[in-house]
Motif scaffolding. Sequence first.
Motif, mmCIF file in Angstrom:
data_model
loop_
_atom_site.group_PDB
_atom_site.id
_atom_site.type_symbol
_atom_site.label_atom_id
_atom_site.label_comp_id
_atom_site.label_asym_id
_atom_site.label_seq_id
_atom_site.Cartn_x
_atom_site.Cartn_y
_atom_site.Cartn_z
ATOM 1 N N GLU A 37 0.831 -1.219 0.000
ATOM 2 C CA GLU A 37 0.000 0.000 0.000
ATOM 3 C C GLU A 37 0.863 1.265 0.000
ATOM 4 O OE1 GLU A 37 0.479 -2.118 2.439
ATOM 5 O OE2 GLU A 37 1.275 -0.834 4.025
ATOM 6 N N ARG A 38 2.135 1.130 0.304
ATOM 7 C CA ARG A 38 3.087 2.256 0.254
ATOM 8 C C ARG A 38 4.178 1.979 -0.775
ATOM 9 N NH1 ARG A 38 -0.130 4.827 1.404
ATOM 10 N NH2 ARG A 38 -0.829 5.712 3.348
ATOM 11 N N ARG A 72 2.105 -3.667 -6.775
ATOM 12 C CA ARG A 72 2.401 -3.069 -8.090
ATOM 13 C C ARG A 72 3.714 -2.287 -8.132
ATOM 14 N NH1 ARG A 72 1.409 2.369 -8.895
ATOM 15 N NH2 ARG A 72 0.208 3.422 -7.260
ATOM 16 N N ALA A 76 9.468 2.405 -3.260
ATOM 17 C CA ALA A 76 9.430 3.857 -3.504
ATOM 18 C C ALA A 76 10.431 4.605 -2.628
ATOM 19 C CB ALA A 76 8.011 4.373 -3.276
ATOM 20 N N GLY A 77 11.503 3.905 -2.211
ATOM 21 C CA GLY A 77 12.542 4.576 -1.415
ATOM 22 C C GLY A 77 12.099 4.770 0.025
ATOM 23 N N GLN A 78 12.616 5.799 0.632
ATOM 24 C CA GLN A 78 12.263 6.087 2.022
ATOM 25 C C GLN A 78 10.770 6.365 2.151
ATOM 26 O OE1 GLN A 78 13.963 6.168 4.953
ATOM 27 N NE2 GLN A 78 12.088 6.846 5.955
ATOM 28 N N ASP A 79 10.145 5.833 3.206
ATOM 29 C CA ASP A 79 8.742 6.183 3.492
ATOM 30 C C ASP A 79 8.713 7.614 4.000
ATOM 31 O OD1 ASP A 79 6.246 6.629 4.827
ATOM 32 O OD2 ASP A 79 5.894 4.480 4.696
ATOM 33 N N LEU A 80 8.187 8.493 3.159
ATOM 34 C CA LEU A 80 8.236 9.921 3.506
ATOM 35 C C LEU A 80 7.282 10.224 4.663
ATOM 36 C CD1 LEU A 80 8.513 11.248 -0.142
ATOM 37 C CD2 LEU A 80 10.350 11.065 1.545
ATOM 38 N N ALA A 125 15.791 5.724 -3.168
ATOM 39 C CA ALA A 125 16.669 4.663 -2.666
ATOM 40 C C ALA A 125 16.202 3.293 -3.164
ATOM 41 C CB ALA A 125 16.691 4.686 -1.145
ATOM 42 N N LEU A 153 16.591 16.417 -2.334
ATOM 43 C CA LEU A 153 17.628 15.565 -1.740
ATOM 44 C C LEU A 153 18.677 15.155 -2.768
ATOM 45 C CD1 LEU A 153 15.712 13.217 0.748
ATOM 46 C CD2 LEU A 153 16.966 15.341 1.216
ATOM 47 N N ASP A 156 21.134 8.800 -3.000
ATOM 48 C CA ASP A 156 21.917 8.082 -1.987
ATOM 49 C C ASP A 156 21.912 6.589 -2.287
ATOM 50 O OD1 ASP A 156 19.435 7.116 -1.120
ATOM 51 O OD2 ASP A 156 19.233 8.644 0.434
#
Length: 276
Positions: A37-38, A72, A76-80, A125, A153, A156
Motif C-alpha cells: 500500500e506504500r 504493483r 518507492a525509497g524512504q517512506d516519507l 533509494a 535531496l 543516496d
Amino acid sequence: MVALQADTLTSESAAAVPVLLAAQHDGWVELTLNRPERLNAFTEELHRALASALDAAADDACRAVLITGAGRGFCAGQDLGDRAKAEGPLDLGATIEAFYNPLVRRIRALRKPVVCAVNGVAAGAGANIAFACDIVLAARSAKFIQAFAKIGLVPDSGGTFFLPRLVGDARARALMLLAEPVSAERAEQWGLIWKAVDDTALLGEARALTANLASQPTQGLALTKQALNASAGNALDAQLDLERDLQREAGRTPDYREGVAAFMEKRPARFSGRRA
Ligand code: LHQ
C-alpha cells in the motif's frame, strides 16, 4: 511463502502483517518487501527485517538470494510519511548511516549472488538498492526514478557511485538532475539492468535464474563478486594482483576440482558450494 522466524518477523501493527516475507527454497531464499500500500517504501522496521534476513542469508547453506516487491511497486525509497512523523529536525545523514549504507554494503559483501526482480516502480533509494544487486531483472511495466531531486535531496544508497559506472556520466547526470523515469526496456538498452522481462514472466524467470545460481560454484562466484567490487577503485596493476590472489583461492575450492573433473568426464558438474 512463509514469514520470517520470530526474531526477524516484524509487523506494521498488532494485526501482524510482516513487512518482509522470506520464502526458503532449496539452497536459496526469496525476500519480498511487503508494504504494497506504500509501494514498499522503507521504514525502520522494514530496514531491520531486511538486514536480519540478509544476515541469515550469509549462512553457507544459502547460495543465492532473490529480492522483489509485493504488489504493483518494487520500492518507492524512504517512506516519507515515516519521516514526517518525527519530532524536531531530522538528521537524514544519521538515517543513511544507520540503515541505507549498511544495506548496500550487506548486498555487495554477501558471498553469493543477489538477484533483484523489479516488479514495478523503483524510486529514490528503491532504485539504487536494486542497482546494488548483482543481477537485475525488471518487469516491462516497471520504471526507475531518481526521485531525490523532486524533494530537494541528493541521490543516496550508492546511486552516485553505481549510475555513472553503469550508464556513463551524461545519462547519470540527467537522470539525477531531472528525476525523469526510465522504462525497464530503456534501462536494459542503457546497461542499467540485465534484462527487461514480460510482467507475467518476471517472477518465474527470476526464480529460475536464482535457483540456477544456487547450484553453481558459490565460492567462485563470491570471489568474482569480490573482484568486481574492487574493480571500480583499482588501477589495472592492483586489479591484476587481486585476480591472481583470488584465482589462487578459487583453485583450492572443491568446486574447481569438480568442475574440471566433470569437464574431463564429459558429464554435468555437481557443485557443492563448499569452501573446502
Ligand atoms: C509513499 C511513497 C513514499 C510514503 C508512494 N513514502 N508513501 C533516505 C534517507 C532519509 C530520508 C529521505 O530519503 C532517503 C532516500 C530516498 O529514498 S528519498 C526518495 C523518497 N521517495 C520518493 O520521493 C518517491 C515518492 N513517490 C513517488 O514519487 C510516487 O509514489 C511514485 C513515482 C514512486 C509512484 O507513483 P504512482 O504510481 O502514481 O503511485 P502513488 O504516488 O499514487 O503512490 C501509491 C501510494 O503509495 C500513495 O498512497 P495513497 O494512500 O495515496 O494511495 C502514496 O502516497 C504512497 N507512496 N511513495 N516514498
